[in-house]
Design a protein around this motif. Structure first.
Motif, PDB file in Angstrom:
ATOM      1  N   ARG A 293      35.893  24.718  30.524  1.00 34.16           N
ATOM      2  CA  ARG A 293      34.459  24.985  30.476  1.00 34.16           C
ATOM      3  C   ARG A 293      34.031  25.236  29.031  1.00 34.16           C
ATOM      4  O   ARG A 293      34.032  26.372  28.571  1.00 34.16           O
ATOM      5  N   PRO A 294      33.657  24.174  28.320  1.00 34.20           N
ATOM      6  CA  PRO A 294      33.246  24.347  26.920  1.00 34.20           C
ATOM      7  C   PRO A 294      31.875  25.022  26.809  1.00 34.20           C
ATOM      8  O   PRO A 294      31.074  24.977  27.733  1.00 34.20           O
ATOM      9  N   GLY A 295      31.640  25.639  25.682  1.00 34.97           N
ATOM     10  CA  GLY A 295      30.359  26.312  25.443  1.00 34.97           C
ATOM     11  C   GLY A 295      30.365  27.724  26.010  1.00 34.97           C
ATOM     12  O   GLY A 295      31.374  28.238  26.459  1.00 34.97           O
ATOM     13  N   TRP A 296      29.207  28.341  25.963  1.00 29.51           N
ATOM     14  CA  TRP A 296      29.057  29.713  26.456  1.00 29.51           C
ATOM     15  C   TRP A 296      28.810  29.721  27.957  1.00 29.51           C
ATOM     16  O   TRP A 296      28.074  28.889  28.470  1.00 29.51           O
ATOM     17  N   GLY A 297      29.403  30.699  28.644  1.00 28.40           N
ATOM     18  CA  GLY A 297      29.184  30.836  30.086  1.00 28.40           C
ATOM     19  C   GLY A 297      29.679  32.173  30.583  1.00 28.40           C
ATOM     20  O   GLY A 297      30.407  32.891  29.891  1.00 28.40           O
ATOM     21  N   PRO A 298      29.295  32.553  31.788  1.00 26.18           N
ATOM     22  CA  PRO A 298      29.706  33.841  32.335  1.00 26.18           C
ATOM     23  C   PRO A 298      31.213  33.899  32.572  1.00 26.18           C
ATOM     24  O   PRO A 298      31.825  32.917  32.979  1.00 26.18           O
ATOM     25  N   GLU A 299      31.784  35.047  32.270  1.00 26.15           N
ATOM     26  CA  GLU A 299      33.209  35.252  32.494  1.00 26.15           C
ATOM     27  C   GLU A 299      33.438  36.212  33.660  1.00 26.15           C
ATOM     28  O   GLU A 299      34.245  35.959  34.535  1.00 26.15           O
ATOM     29  N   THR A 300      32.718  37.326  33.670  1.00 23.71           N
ATOM     30  CA  THR A 300      32.844  38.304  34.751  1.00 23.71           C
ATOM     31  C   THR A 300      31.601  39.183  34.781  1.00 23.71           C
ATOM     32  O   THR A 300      30.820  39.197  33.832  1.00 23.71           O
ATOM     33  N   ASN A 301      31.428  39.892  35.869  1.00 23.64           N
ATOM     34  CA  ASN A 301      30.286  40.799  35.983  1.00 23.64           C
ATOM     35  C   ASN A 301      30.598  41.919  36.962  1.00 23.64           C
ATOM     36  O   ASN A 301      31.540  41.831  37.741  1.00 23.64           O
ATOM     37  N   ALA A 302      29.812  42.968  36.897  1.00 22.73           N
ATOM     38  CA  ALA A 302      29.937  44.108  37.806  1.00 22.73           C
ATOM     39  C   ALA A 302      28.559  44.736  37.943  1.00 22.73           C
ATOM     40  O   ALA A 302      27.747  44.677  37.023  1.00 22.73           O
ATOM     41  N   SER A 303      28.296  45.323  39.103  1.00 17.78           N
ATOM     42  CA  SER A 303      26.990  45.967  39.290  1.00 17.78           C
ATOM     43  C   SER A 303      27.103  47.139  40.249  1.00 17.78           C
ATOM     44  O   SER A 303      28.041  47.235  41.036  1.00 17.78           O
ATOM     45  N   CYS A 304      26.108  47.990  40.173  1.00 20.44           N
ATOM     46  CA  CYS A 304      26.005  49.143  41.058  1.00 20.44           C
ATOM     47  C   CYS A 304      25.428  48.707  42.403  1.00 20.44           C
ATOM     48  O   CYS A 304      25.105  47.539  42.612  1.00 20.44           O
ATOM     49  N   ASP A 305      25.247  49.642  43.278  1.00 19.45           N
ATOM     50  CA  ASP A 305      24.550  49.407  44.534  1.00 19.45           C
ATOM     51  C   ASP A 305      23.101  49.041  44.203  1.00 19.45           C
ATOM     52  O   ASP A 305      22.485  49.665  43.333  1.00 19.45           O
ATOM     53  N   PRO A 306      22.527  48.031  44.858  1.00 20.90           N
ATOM     54  CA  PRO A 306      21.143  47.638  44.549  1.00 20.90           C
ATOM     55  C   PRO A 306      20.137  48.780  44.679  1.00 20.90           C
ATOM     56  O   PRO A 306      19.088  48.744  44.053  1.00 20.90           O
ATOM     57  N   ALA A 307      20.449  49.812  45.444  1.00 21.99           N
ATOM     58  CA  ALA A 307      19.542  50.957  45.582  1.00 21.99           C
ATOM     59  C   ALA A 307      19.375  51.707  44.264  1.00 21.99           C
ATOM     60  O   ALA A 307      18.411  52.452  44.095  1.00 21.99           O
ATOM     61  N   GLU A 308      20.285  51.521  43.313  1.00 23.87           N
ATOM     62  CA  GLU A 308      20.195  52.194  42.018  1.00 23.87           C
ATOM     63  C   GLU A 308      19.344  51.432  41.005  1.00 23.87           C
ATOM     64  O   GLU A 308      19.080  51.928  39.919  1.00 23.87           O
ATOM     65  N   LEU A 309      18.926  50.227  41.361  1.00 21.49           N
ATOM     66  CA  LEU A 309      18.059  49.450  40.474  1.00 21.49           C
ATOM     67  C   LEU A 309      16.622  49.953  40.593  1.00 21.49           C
ATOM     68  O   LEU A 309      16.278  50.639  41.554  1.00 21.49           O
ATOM     69  N   PRO A 310      15.759  49.631  39.643  1.00 18.21           N
ATOM     70  CA  PRO A 310      14.372  50.097  39.687  1.00 18.21           C
ATOM     71  C   PRO A 310      13.655  49.659  40.975  1.00 18.21           C
ATOM     72  O   PRO A 310      13.906  48.570  41.500  1.00 18.21           O
ATOM     73  N   ALA A 311      12.768  50.495  41.458  1.00 21.62           N
ATOM     74  CA  ALA A 311      12.017  50.211  42.686  1.00 21.62           C
ATOM     75  C   ALA A 311      11.250  48.893  42.566  1.00 21.62           C
ATOM     76  O   ALA A 311      11.156  48.138  43.534  1.00 21.62           O
ATOM     77  N   ARG A 312      10.699  48.594  41.380  1.00 21.10           N
ATOM     78  CA  ARG A 312       9.942  47.346  41.210  1.00 21.10           C
ATOM     79  C   ARG A 312      10.834  46.128  41.432  1.00 21.10           C
ATOM     80  O   ARG A 312      10.375  45.089  41.902  1.00 21.10           O
TER      81      ARG A 312
END
Length: 72
Positions: free
Chosen positions: A44-63
């Motif tokens: 996969r040449p060029g820039w691209g996602p390697e890995t990610n992590a996230s919290c529970d969606p309830a912790e994201l802003p209400a909007r």
């Protein structure tokens, strides 16, 4: 890498190296989503996602939840 429950904008650079960048999405100064993008990975040449992590969606802003049509 498509993660429909993660915000698609509003990230900041947390750390940067020659071939990797760590982005974070913060809520009230605390990281809630982290994404690492890397340059020139195997098959996969060029820039691209390697890995990610996230919290529970309830912790994201209400909007953000409202924009997704969620009731949290």
């Amino acid at each position: 890498m498509f993660q429909p429950v993660q915000p698609d904008r509003g990230y900041r650079v947390e750390r940067q190296e020659a071939d990797r960048v760590l982005y974070s999405f913060d809520v009230k100064g605390r990281p809630k989503v982290a994404v690492v993008v890397a340059k020139d990975q195997k098959h996969r040449p060029g820039w691209g996602p390697e890995t990610n992590a996230s919290c529970d969606p309830a912790e994201l802003p209400a909007r953000y939840a409202a924009a997704q049509g969620w009731e949290v």
